[in-house]
Design a protein around this motif. Structure first.
Motif, PDB file in Angstrom:
ATOM      1  N   GLU A  80       2.024  -2.566   1.676  1.00 42.56           N
ATOM      2  CA  GLU A  80       0.733  -2.364   1.021  1.00 42.56           C
ATOM      3  C   GLU A  80      -0.384  -2.281   2.060  1.00 42.56           C
ATOM      4  O   GLU A  80      -1.263  -1.412   1.982  1.00 42.56           O
TER       5      GLU A  80
ATOM      6  N   TYR B  40     -13.678   8.270  -2.972  1.00 43.94           N
ATOM      7  CA  TYR B  40     -12.359   8.492  -3.576  1.00 43.94           C
ATOM      8  C   TYR B  40     -11.555   7.188  -3.563  1.00 43.94           C
ATOM      9  O   TYR B  40     -10.897   6.829  -4.535  1.00 43.94           O
TER      10      TYR B  40
ATOM     11  N   GLU C  20     -12.596   4.825  -6.266  1.00 47.56           N
ATOM     12  CA  GLU C  20     -12.208   5.210  -7.623  1.00 47.56           C
ATOM     13  C   GLU C  20     -10.695   5.208  -7.821  1.00 47.56           C
ATOM     14  O   GLU C  20     -10.194   4.782  -8.855  1.00 47.56           O
ATOM     15  N   HIS C  21      -9.950   5.708  -6.839  1.00 45.94           N
ATOM     16  CA  HIS C  21      -8.509   5.916  -7.036  1.00 45.94           C
ATOM     17  C   HIS C  21      -7.612   5.106  -6.094  1.00 45.94           C
ATOM     18  O   HIS C  21      -6.394   5.174  -6.219  1.00 45.94           O
TER      19      HIS C  21
ATOM     20  N   ASP D 259      -6.749   1.995  -5.549  1.00 48.91           N
ATOM     21  CA  ASP D 259      -5.831   1.044  -6.173  1.00 48.91           C
ATOM     22  C   ASP D 259      -4.653   1.749  -6.836  1.00 48.91           C
ATOM     23  O   ASP D 259      -3.490   1.354  -6.687  1.00 48.91           O
ATOM     24  N   GLU D 260      -4.999   2.785  -7.556  1.00 49.71           N
ATOM     25  CA  GLU D 260      -4.003   3.518  -8.331  1.00 49.71           C
ATOM     26  C   GLU D 260      -2.997   4.205  -7.395  1.00 49.71           C
ATOM     27  O   GLU D 260      -1.777   4.151  -7.619  1.00 49.71           O
ATOM     28  N   VAL D 261      -3.517   4.826  -6.327  1.00 50.07           N
ATOM     29  CA  VAL D 261      -2.645   5.539  -5.381  1.00 50.07           C
ATOM     30  C   VAL D 261      -1.693   4.541  -4.712  1.00 50.07           C
ATOM     31  O   VAL D 261      -0.491   4.786  -4.606  1.00 50.07           O
ATOM     32  N   ILE D 262      -2.232   3.407  -4.273  1.00 54.82           N
ATOM     33  CA  ILE D 262      -1.401   2.390  -3.628  1.00 54.82           C
ATOM     34  C   ILE D 262      -0.324   1.895  -4.602  1.00 54.82           C
ATOM     35  O   ILE D 262       0.855   1.748  -4.246  1.00 54.82           O
TER      36      ILE D 262
ATOM     37  N   THR E  88       1.026   3.445  -7.124  1.00 61.29           N
ATOM     38  CA  THR E  88       2.064   4.467  -7.304  1.00 61.29           C
ATOM     39  C   THR E  88       2.978   4.517  -6.082  1.00 61.29           C
ATOM     40  O   THR E  88       4.206   4.621  -6.204  1.00 61.29           O
ATOM     41  N   LEU E  89       2.367   4.421  -4.891  1.00 65.57           N
ATOM     42  CA  LEU E  89       3.176   4.462  -3.663  1.00 65.57           C
ATOM     43  C   LEU E  89       4.138   3.276  -3.624  1.00 65.57           C
ATOM     44  O   LEU E  89       5.316   3.421  -3.260  1.00 65.57           O
ATOM     45  N   LEU E  90       3.649   2.095  -4.002  1.00 70.46           N
ATOM     46  CA  LEU E  90       4.516   0.902  -4.001  1.00 70.46           C
ATOM     47  C   LEU E  90       5.645   1.064  -5.021  1.00 70.46           C
ATOM     48  O   LEU E  90       6.800   0.728  -4.747  1.00 70.46           O
TER      49      LEU E  90
END
Lengths: 295, 122
Positions: free
Chosen positions: A5, A19, A22-23, A25-28, A30-32
């Motif tokens: 992380e 960016y 806004e995003h 948390d969401e990107v991390i 999904t990556l996790l």
């Protein structure tokens, strides 16, 4: 926070701050989710997709900046480039008195403060500071050379004047872009060395000063442009002798032409800009073909 | 329309999905061939949202993180259908010819490999 992380968060810095807010948390998340359990590093293709996606997001965000803000940032960067160039010019001149050098350094400090001012001072203060800096620089160069001509004076007092005008013209502060900084300083240093003697005399003697500026300038501009932002390379072109253009035009109207080398100095950055633009287009085409989805 | 966009839209045909579910669904639909990287997925989602093909339909907090679900808009569904029709028409050029050729050949004499001399004369 797991190692994966933390590392993914560092990669996410390729994206613009807005960016990430806004995003991010969401990107991390999904990556996790997409990474196998026990993994400490993002997979290379994941890492690359984040970096490429981030730089593309930055480029897209920069293209959406309001025109006035972009112009002001461009000119601020031009002033920064001038500031990296000017100490070399003044300190390497043998015919400048110690007092003249001290005044020059004072003038450069004033310009530094003026450049930083839009981020911490109200607009009227920025305008006053910039006008004061322009006047101070005019006096400094008058002290250095009593018979100074407009052609020598213009490149030095134009940046603060332009700062004053652009600060007065718009209310939005320039965005705090930072990725251009290392590239801009490297490009400016290379230019200094390309024009200098000594260590780089080799470069000068091999391919000539003009060719060196052309090559390094083109490469630097193309790389900066390709990576993030259209504004640093524009600043590069403005900062490098383009302020002579209005002076040349003024002289031409009065019927007195400048010495030939000045036209070369003006033509070289223009040619470098054309080459840079071409290279940039080519690089984007290649990136469309070979990099992850452009979006 | 590029392949990642096409698959992202196709994944949303049956209803809204969140990011990781889109990655899984794209792999499933393509038999494991399309593996969307995270950065690629969100670049595609940004682009598709900008074009009005995809919209944010929900947000929940999972393990302390925002998890957003994306759904297909009407214009996204139209664009997907148009792209599918275009690809089907393009595929027909090749598959239609192969089918016609197969029809001409008597059963039992079909060649499994490419068109050799025997296949041409058959």
């Amino acid at each position: 926070m797991s190692r994966l992380e933390a590392r993914a968060s560092r990669l996410l810095r390729a994206y613009p701050p807005s960016y990430r807010a806004e995003h991010g948390d969401e990107v991390i998340g999904t990556l996790l989710d997409a990474s196998p359990r026990g993994r400490n590093w993002p997979a290379p293709r994941e890492a690359w997709s984040l970096v490429a996606g981030g730089l593309r997001a930055r480029a897209a965000a920069n293209r959406q900046q309001p025109a006035v803000g972009s112009i002001r940032l461009t000119l601020l960067l031009a002033a920064v480039l001038w500031l990296t160039w000017e100490p070399y010019q003044v300190l390497s001149s043998f015919d400048v008195s110690p007092l003249g050098r001290a005044l020059s350094i004072l003038g450069m400090l004033l310009v530094s403060v003026t450049i930083a001012a839009p981020w911490f001072a109200p607009r009227p203060v920025v305008v006053l500071l910039a006008v004061g800096t322009a006047v101070a620089l005019g006096l400094v160069y008058h002290h250095i050379d009593q018979t100074i001509r407009l052609i020598y004076l213009a490149p030095n007092i134009v940046p603060p004047i332009v700062l004053a005008v652009t600060a007065a013209a718009g209310s939005a502060r320039p965005s705090r872009a930072w990725l251009w900084l290392p590239g801009g300083l490297v490009a400016a240093s290379i230019l200094m060395y390309a024009q200098g003697t000594g260590v780089t005399g080799l470069v000068s003697s091999l391919i000539g000063v003009g060719a060196a500026i052309f090559a390094f300038g083109s490469a630097g501009v193309a790389v900066l442009w390709f990576v993030v932002d259209v504004r640093p390379p524009m600043a590069f072109l403005i900062g490098y002798e383009w302020m002579l253009v209005p002076v040349a035009a003024f002289n031409a109207i009065r019927g007195s032409w400048l010495p030939g080398p000045y036209y070369v100095y003006m033509a070289v950055p223009l040619a470098a800009g054309v080459v840079a633009l071409t290279v940039n287009r080519l690089l984007w085409k290649l990136s469309d073909r070979f990099l992850p989805y452009r979006g | 329309m590029r392949e990642p966009s096409y698959y992202v839209l196709a994944c949303l045909l049956d209803g809204p999905l969140h990011g990781y579910a889109i990655i899984q669904r794209a792999a499933e639909l393509s038999g494991g061939r399309v593996r969307l990287a995270t950065g690629t997925l969100y670049t595609a989602l940004d682009r598709l949202a900008g074009e009005g093909y995809v919209r944010l339909v929900g947000e929940e907090i999972v393990n302390g993180r925002a998890r957003r679900s994306y759904g297909l808009t009407d214009s996204g569904a139209d664009a997907l259908r148009a792209e599918a029709a275009r690809m089907a028409q393009a595929a027909q050029i090749v598959t239609g010819r192969a089918a016609a050729r197969a029809k001409k050949q008597p059963r039992g004499r079909r060649q499994p490999a490419g068109p050799g001399p025997q296949a041409e004369t058959a």
